[in-house]
Design an enzyme around this catalytic site. Structure first.
Site, short mmCIF file in Angstrom:
data_model
loop_
_atom_site.label_atom_id
_atom_site.label_comp_id
_atom_site.label_asym_id
_atom_site.label_seq_id
_atom_site.Cartn_x
_atom_site.Cartn_y
_atom_site.Cartn_z
N LYS A 34 26.28 51.87 10.08
CA LYS A 34 27.28 52.92 9.84
C LYS A 34 28.32 52.55 8.80
CE LYS A 34 30.43 51.62 13.62
NZ LYS A 34 31.10 52.10 14.85
N GLY A 38 24.98 44.07 5.90
CA GLY A 38 25.53 42.72 5.88
C GLY A 38 26.54 42.52 6.99
N GLY A 39 27.07 43.64 7.53
CA GLY A 39 27.98 43.56 8.66
C GLY A 39 29.27 42.83 8.37
N VAL A 40 29.95 42.44 9.43
CA VAL A 40 31.22 41.73 9.30
C VAL A 40 31.04 40.42 8.54
CG1 VAL A 40 33.02 40.50 10.61
CG2 VAL A 40 32.27 42.77 11.34
N LYS A 50 34.89 32.14 3.02
CA LYS A 50 34.51 30.87 2.40
C LYS A 50 34.80 30.85 0.91
CE LYS A 50 33.46 29.89 6.42
NZ LYS A 50 34.05 31.12 6.93
N SER A 267 44.48 37.38 15.29
CA SER A 267 43.21 36.66 15.35
C SER A 267 43.04 36.02 16.72
CB SER A 267 43.18 35.60 14.25
OG SER A 267 41.95 34.92 14.25
N GLY A 269 40.49 36.87 18.93
CA GLY A 269 39.15 37.02 19.46
C GLY A 269 38.53 38.36 19.11
N ALA A 317 27.19 34.05 13.30
CA ALA A 317 26.13 34.72 12.54
C ALA A 317 24.79 34.01 12.69
CB ALA A 317 26.51 34.81 11.07
N HIS A 442 21.64 7.00 0.59
CA HIS A 442 22.88 6.23 0.43
C HIS A 442 23.36 6.31 -1.01
CE1 HIS A 442 25.79 3.00 0.97
NE2 HIS A 442 25.34 2.48 -0.17
#
Length: 456
Positions: A34, A38-40, A50, A267, A269, A317, A442
């Site tokens: 809707k 890709g959504g939230v 990011k 923020s 939840g 995700a 290494h």
């Protein structure tokens, strides 16, 4: 009425990957979203945040370049408008990629609201936009939305623009002088990290007595100290009692305090989106507002599955990705199930936090004979070479009876990239003696896992 083998409601990570896998398997599939495919995650969460955090990391390096022998002439500054524009470009590219993959797998995409009208002998009648379709099977992947508690003044100040959610804060084209973050979880900490790096005075108000939710307690404490060095102020064990037109009122040690601020980030939840999609019309069971599923992603209604945040299990995700694969494999008759105990999590602050599996406390609470190995990241040559602050640590949790890893908790550079290696060791129940035989390149920071193994 068009018939489909599968209709997926929701085009976020769980939904679009389920549709892609189903289409690849030969199922005639429709996915309805809707808002934006890709959504939230892709549009207002994981990926755009990011891009912000990477800009902050570069900005931090520029401001402290002298620690690495690099001289920067003049004062560095952040172009927030460009940061947002770059974020939008990244989002556009990735959303285009999602659509291309769906198209490649012959999935029908509908940018429309989907509503479950009824269940018949032939399947489920779904209204998608203005048309009706018939689905033999359903996957619900409607995701989650921010929790908005009944705090006096909150709704009014969301409307005024003082209070932002994770969506709106990622569209800020100016840097606020001050920001109060309500909630010390992952999203709140990542935004606190970004804005403190670019010059905002940040205060975090958290109800619990520690930050980062279920993150291992020592890792959480190190992260808090690191962010405090960057200028973030923490008020822990505090309850927000009101939002006023110029700030946040909260209780601390039984006393009421107020912080005046330019912006507030809410923020605390997220909750599953289960209303308004017609679940009640087919009798899908809910628990605490989330869809109840088993380890095969089945609901109580035959041929109905739920993946991602909507089932309320682990709102990440990559959890949704795996749940999507399990659901489609189950539909196709392939044996598969979720193993939630080996899902890694990452906090993308600077430094990063990578975690998977048990802590020592949780292992003992389950009656496991466990022990903890805790070593500093200074055992890694690359870590020392690339960092001026050297307080990172690596903790491994071992089941003594089986001599296998059951948990790992790391704070330090790149931990989000290599926590998957430890997750794999836990998932495959690799014996510690066999892990000792693995060769790590290494110098790398991930060698810390090998060092820790040899300290068991």
């Amino acid at each position: 009425m068009e018939n489909y083998d599968l209709v997926v409601i929701g085009g976020g990570p769980g939904g679009y990957l389920a549709a892609e896998r189903a289409g690849h398997a030969g199922l005639k599939t429709l996915v309805a979203e809707k808002n934006s495919f890709g959504g939230v995650c892709l549009n207002e969460g994981c990926v755009p945040s990011k891009t912000f955090l990477n800009s902050a990391k570069v900005f931090d390096y520029a401001n402290h370049a002298d620690k690495y022998g690099v001289k920067v002439e003049g004062k560095t500054s952040i172009d927030q408008k460009f940061v947002v524009e770059r974020k939008n470009g990244v989002v556009k590219m990735l959303v285009s990629g999602v659509k291309a993959q769906l198209k490649r797998n012959k999935v029908v995409m509908k940018e429309a609201t989907a509503f479950i009208e009824s269940k018949t002998a032939d399947g489920f009648v779904i209204k998608v936009g203005e048309e009706q379709v018939l689905a033999k099977r359903l996957i619900i992947a409607t995701g989650s939305m921010p929790v908005v508690p009944p705090i006096p003044g909150l709704k009014e100040n969301i409307a005024s623009g003082l209070v932002l959610t994770n969506k709106e804060i990622l569209d800020l084209t100016t840097i606020p002088e001050s920001l109060v973050v309500i909630g010390g979880g992952v999203i709140g900490l990542e935004m606190a990290s970004y804005f403190s790096s670019v010059g905002t005075k940040v205060t975090v108000v958290e109800m619990l007595d520690k930050i980062a939710g279920p993150t291992e307690k020592e890792i959480s404490a190190i992260l808090q100290k690191t962010l405090e060095r960057k200028g973030v102020t923490f008020n822990l064990g505090c309850k927000v009692t009101a939002i006023e037109s110029d700030g946040v009122v909260f209780e601390k040690n039984g006393k009421s305090e107020k912080i005046t601020t330019d912006k507030i980030l809410l923020s605390i939840g997220r909750r599953a989106v289960t209303q308004g999609i017609g679940l009640e019309n087919i009798g899908v069971n809910l628990e605490r507002g989330a869809i109840v599923t088993d380890d095969n992603m089945r609901t109580n209604v035959a041929n109905v599955y739920a993946v991602g945040d909507v089932n309320g299990k682990i709102m990440l995700a990559h959890t949704a990705y795996r749940e999507a694969e399990v659901a489609v494999n189950t539909i196709m008759g392939k044996k598969d199930k979720m193993r939630y105990g080996v899902i890694p999590s990452v906090i993308y602050t600077n430094p990063e936090v990578g975690s998977v599996g048990e802590t020592l406390d949780s292992a003992k609470a389950k009656g496991l004979n466990a022990k903890e190995i805790n070593i500093p990241l200074t055992y890694s040559g690359r870590y020392i070479a690339e960092n001026s602050e050297l307080d990172g640590i690596c903790k491994l949790i071992v089941n003594v009876d089986t001599n296998t890893l059951i948990g790992a908790h790391i704070i330090g550079s790149y931990s989000g990239e290599y926590i998957v290696s430890v997750s794999s060791m836990i998932d495959l129940e690799v014996n510690v003696e066999n892990i000792k035989k693995l060769v790590f390149p290494h110098p790398t920071v991930c060698e810390i896992v090998r060092e820790a193994i040899f300290n068991i």
